[in-house]
Design an enzyme around this catalytic site. Structure first.
Site, PDB file in Angstrom:
ATOM      1  N   ARG A  76       0.813  -1.262   0.000  1.00 42.09           N
ATOM      2  CA  ARG A  76       0.360  -0.098   0.003  1.00 42.09           C
ATOM      3  C   ARG A  76       0.940   1.038   0.037  1.00 42.09           C
ATOM      4  NH1 ARG A  76      -4.302   0.707   4.697  1.00 42.09           N
ATOM      5  NH2 ARG A  76      -2.992   0.629   5.779  1.00 42.09           N
ATOM      6  N   LYS A  84      -2.628   6.831   1.499  1.00 44.75           N
ATOM      7  CA  LYS A  84      -2.534   7.296   3.104  1.00 44.75           C
ATOM      8  C   LYS A  84      -0.956   8.381   2.828  1.00 44.75           C
ATOM      9  CE  LYS A  84      -1.913   4.870   7.331  1.00 44.75           C
ATOM     10  NZ  LYS A  84      -2.877   5.353   7.993  1.00 44.75           N
ATOM     11  N   GLU A 129     -15.984   6.570   5.890  1.00 46.79           N
ATOM     12  CA  GLU A 129     -15.782   6.116   7.311  1.00 46.79           C
ATOM     13  C   GLU A 129     -14.840   6.381   8.026  1.00 46.79           C
ATOM     14  OE1 GLU A 129     -11.431   4.573   5.833  1.00 46.79           O
ATOM     15  OE2 GLU A 129     -10.841   6.888   4.890  1.00 46.79           O
TER      16      GLU A 129
HETATM   17  N1  PXG Z   1      -9.319   4.787   7.223  1.00 50.05           N
HETATM   18  C1  PXG Z   1      -8.397   6.042   7.448  1.00 50.05           C
HETATM   19  C2  PXG Z   1      -8.267   7.430   7.429  1.00 50.05           C
HETATM   20  C3  PXG Z   1      -6.923   5.529   7.896  1.00 50.05           C
HETATM   21  O1  PXG Z   1      -6.272   6.365   8.688  1.00 50.05           O
HETATM   22  C4  PXG Z   1      -8.014   2.828   8.736  1.00 50.05           C
HETATM   23  C5  PXG Z   1      -8.710   3.250   7.938  1.00 50.05           C
HETATM   24  C6  PXG Z   1      -7.190   1.301   8.830  1.00 50.05           C
HETATM   25  O2  PXG Z   1      -7.040   1.235   7.987  1.00 50.05           O
HETATM   26  P1  PXG Z   1      -5.982  -0.100   8.639  1.00 50.05           P
HETATM   27  O3  PXG Z   1      -4.959  -0.668   6.912  1.00 50.05           O
HETATM   28  O4  PXG Z   1      -4.958  -0.180   9.398  1.00 50.05           O
HETATM   29  O5  PXG Z   1      -6.587  -1.309   8.679  1.00 50.05           O
HETATM   30  C7  PXG Z   1      -6.722   4.120   9.086  1.00 50.05           C
HETATM   31  C8  PXG Z   1      -5.534   3.910   9.135  1.00 50.05           C
HETATM   32  C9  PXG Z   1      -2.837   6.372  14.337  1.00 50.05           C
HETATM   33  C10 PXG Z   1      -3.687   4.396  13.009  1.00 50.05           C
HETATM   34  O6  PXG Z   1      -2.012   6.597  14.866  1.00 50.05           O
HETATM   35  C11 PXG Z   1      -4.076   5.246  12.009  1.00 50.05           C
HETATM   36  C12 PXG Z   1      -4.577   4.658  11.215  1.00 50.05           C
HETATM   37  C13 PXG Z   1      -3.841   2.943  11.694  1.00 50.05           C
HETATM   38  C14 PXG Z   1      -2.453   3.156  12.667  1.00 50.05           C
HETATM   39  C15 PXG Z   1      -2.907   3.940  13.614  1.00 50.05           C
HETATM   40  O7  PXG Z   1      -4.185   7.376  14.693  1.00 50.05           O
HETATM   41  N2  PXG Z   1      -4.980   4.645  10.325  1.00 50.05           N
END
Ligand code: PXG
Length: 290
Positions: free
Chosen positions: A50, A149, A182
């Site tokens: 990703r 991201k 989301e």
């Molecule tokens: N949507 C958004 C906008 C994210 O930033 C997810 C969905 C979930 O994606 P994954 O691939 O992790 O299942 C994310 C992920 C933090 C933190 O420090 C944020 C995320 C992941 C890890 C830590 O707030 N966001």
């Protein structure tokens, strides 16, 4: 703590980047949040895949190969003797000049920080959490694609502030058409009559790795999963709701915009999937210590 910057490890006080880095000046860069469980990096390949997709979308040439990047993450965890923890991996456009032009940035900067994370209080996992929809809508694909991201998380941060002001820790973000996209750092699922539903990625969500994992686990357990457009009405009338993310893992939601979801307690389908998710995180992944 030892922090990886461009192939070298630095102590916390010496881990520094230039004030001319376009990651700082413009949020010009990308990141990943990755977790290690029980001495293994969960879904490492998927996270690096990703990262490279985000890089391609913003025309950023990552100065490492896919394999070297995977190794750098494992090396950073090893250098910090971490078995269970969190990795924040960033690639910025690198130092440039005071001007937008990314051509002035000669070398992207790769940073890997390995530490701990606890996103939500333990009680939310037991009792479920309350969330709200907020006025700030998710970015349009045509503006800043939510699949990237990127280091520019202001869209999410504004939504998070609005949730906090409403006394909640997480926000449901709708897209410009009013469909559920989301949350600020997690994907959203509902359960209705034994079936799982989650917004399509085209509604404006990150291609969540936890989301994909939970879809696979649910299908393997015999639950139908589909990805239709969802509205607030669908959320309010769900039997169960939960959020998924690397940081949050799976967190049950029991109230949305003041409406009690289902019976107001974490649901049985959610609980079953949480168990299988934890089993998977504990048993699979790239070994750190071999
Ligand atoms: N949507 C958004 C906008 C994210 O930033 C997810 C969905 C979930 O994606 P994954 O691939 O992790 O299942 C994310 C992920 C933090 C933190 O420090 C944020 C995320 C992941 C890890 C830590 O707030 N966001």
């Amino acid at each position: 703590m030892k922090i990886y910057i461009d192939g070298k490890f630095f102590g916390e006080r010496d881990a520094k980047v230039s004030v001319f880095d376009h990651g700082l000046l413009y949020g010009d860069g990308i990141f990943e949040g990755i977790r290690a469980y029980n001495g293994r990096v969960f879904k490492l390949r998927e996270h690096i895949d990703r990262l490279f997709c985000s890089a391609k979308a913003i025309l950023l040439n990552i100065p490492l190969s896919h394999a070297t990047m995977m190794k750098a993450v494992v090396d950073t965890l090893r250098a910090n003797r971490i078995r269970d923890g969190y990795v924040r991996l960033l690639v910025t456009r690198g130092p440039g000049t005071l001007g937008l032009n990314p051509n002035r940035c000669k070398k992207p900067c790769v940073i890997i920080i390995a530490g701990k994370i606890q996103l939500y209080p333990e009680a939310y996992y037991v009792k479920g959490m309350e969330i709200v929809t907020v006025p700030t809508t998710r970015n349009l694909h045509s503006a800043l694609n939510p699949a990237i991201k990127s280091l520019n998380y202001l869209n999410n941060i504004l939504a998070k502030i609005e949730a906090n002001q409403a006394g909640c820790e997480e926000a449901v973000m709708l897209n410009a058409e009013g469909y559920v996209a989301e949350c600020t750092g997690d994907n959203l699922f509902i359960v209705k009559a034994g079936e799982l539903f989650t917004p399509p990625l085209s509604a404006g969500a990150l291609y969540g790795i936890t989301r994909a994992t939970v879809i696979a686990l649910a299908k393997a357990a015999g639950y139908p999963v589909s990805e239709p457009n969802l509205t607030r009405y669908d959320l309010f009338n769900a039997d169960e709701c939960f959020l998924t993310g690397t940081g949050a893992e799976m967190v049950p939601v029991v109230k949305i915009d003041g409406r009690v979801i289902g019976n107001g307690k974490p649901g049985s389908v959610t609980k079953k999937l949480v168990k299988s998710y934890h089993a998977l995180t504990n048993e699979t992944g790239e070994p750190i210590y071999v």
